[in-house]
Design an enzyme around this catalytic site. Structure first.
Site, PDB file in Angstrom:
ATOM      1  N   ALA A  89       1.015  -1.325   0.000  1.00  0.00           N
ATOM      2  CA  ALA A  89      -0.133  -0.127  -0.020  1.00  0.00           C
ATOM      3  C   ALA A  89       0.606   1.282   0.146  1.00  0.00           C
ATOM      4  O   ALA A  89       0.760   2.744  -0.724  1.00  0.00           O
ATOM      5  CB  ALA A  89      -0.693  -0.322   1.288  1.00  0.00           C
ATOM      6  N   TYR A  90       1.595   1.466   0.686  1.00  0.00           N
ATOM      7  CA  TYR A  90       3.172   2.458   0.495  1.00  0.00           C
ATOM      8  C   TYR A  90       3.714   2.371  -0.579  1.00  0.00           C
ATOM      9  O   TYR A  90       3.100   3.044  -0.866  1.00  0.00           O
ATOM     10  CB  TYR A  90       4.532   2.283   1.678  1.00  0.00           C
ATOM     11  N   ALA A  91       4.095   1.674  -1.198  1.00  0.00           N
ATOM     12  CA  ALA A  91       4.679   1.025  -2.614  1.00  0.00           C
ATOM     13  C   ALA A  91       3.808   1.710  -3.625  1.00  0.00           C
ATOM     14  O   ALA A  91       3.918   3.037  -4.276  1.00  0.00           O
ATOM     15  CB  ALA A  91       5.929  -0.415  -2.738  1.00  0.00           C
TER      16      ALA A  91
ATOM     17  N   LYS B 221       3.355   5.976  -3.293  1.00  0.00           N
ATOM     18  CA  LYS B 221       4.454   6.440  -3.401  1.00  0.00           C
ATOM     19  C   LYS B 221       4.745   5.946  -4.752  1.00  0.00           C
ATOM     20  O   LYS B 221       5.176   7.435  -5.791  1.00  0.00           O
ATOM     21  CB  LYS B 221       5.712   6.138  -2.804  1.00  0.00           C
TER      22      LYS B 221
END
Length: 250
Positions: free
Chosen positions: A156-158, A161
């Site tokens: 989810a972070y990647a 970003k």
């Protein structure tokens, strides 16, 4: 530490930074303050925010949860009321919490996008009208080389970003006629206290050094220096681009 550049064009400019109380954000706050800018930052940590602001001249802050867009807009308004319309916006706030893909729920996914992406667009939407009145400005979105490296452990972070780069390029087009520049700074693995505490174990550091072209671990100060350059008039013809601070680790 090297003798770093002074950017006369940043003196007395209003700079707004999200997530400014600690880590890379705090390094940016200090760097802009040293240039003589009027700096305002947003953060959720009252203790760290007060400590940082009290140690610097010309620095102000507002406490808010950036996932609450209305609260963020109110906080941004309070800062620009005190400091004047922003010449520079740095969308820095994010959290790279690890999570297994098997465990991600729709609710967690949405919360990660709110934490790492959504507030960036709405900060731009809030701040850009003042930049248009000023005749221009610089917006710097903080990306990550995690997805360039095909890093795992935080899908989810990647994803958020990676989306930052799309946001940068489309807003560079939409705001370019107003002489507002929009760029992405792409940090590698930066040795903040959070990273050192949570993940920078010897085995991980050894593997990461092997992937970098340069042998040195990256101090947050070098990310701040890139941000200063992009905020300054020296970067007047730089927009819609990625600026890497990752020691050649892609």
């Amino acid at each position: 530490m090297p003798d770093f550049a002074i950017y006369p064009s940043l003196k007395d400019k209003t700079v707004i930074i999200s997530g400014g109380a600690q880590g890379i954000g705090a390094e940016m706050v200090m760097a802009f303050a040293a240039q003589g800018a009027r700096v305002g930052f947003l953060d959720l940590d009252e203790v760290a925010s007060r400590k940082l602001a009290s140690s610097l001249v010309g620095v102000s802050y507002e406490i808010c949860d950036l996932r609450d867009i209305d609260a963020m807009k109110t906080a941004l308004g309070a800062l620009t009321d005190r400091l004047g319309p922003a010449h520079v916006l740095v969308n820095n706030a994010a959290r790279d919490d690890r999570h297994a893909w098997q465990d991600v729920t729709p609710e967690y996914w949405d919360e990660r996008q709110a934490t790492n992406l959504k507030h960036m667009f709405f900060a731009i939407q809030t701040i850009a009208p003042g930049m248009i009145e000023n005749g221009g400005g610089s917006i710097i979105n903080m990306g990550s080389n995690s997805w360039w490296e095909a890093g795992g452990g935080f899908p989810a972070y990647a994803t958020a970003k990676a989306a930052v780069h799309g946001l940068t390029r489309t807003m560079a087009r939409d705001l370019g006629d107003h002489r507002i520049r929009v760029n992405t700074v792409v940090p590698g693995w930066i040795m903040t206290e959070r990273q050192k505490t949570l993940w920078a174990i010897p085995e991980a550091l050894e593997g990461h050094r092997a992937r970098q072209c340069l042998p040195d671990l990256i101090d947050p100060v070098y990310v701040a220096r890139m941000v200063l350059f992009l905020a300054s008039d020296d970067a007047a013809m730089c927009t819609a681009s990625n600026y890497m601070v990752e020691a050649g680790s892609i």
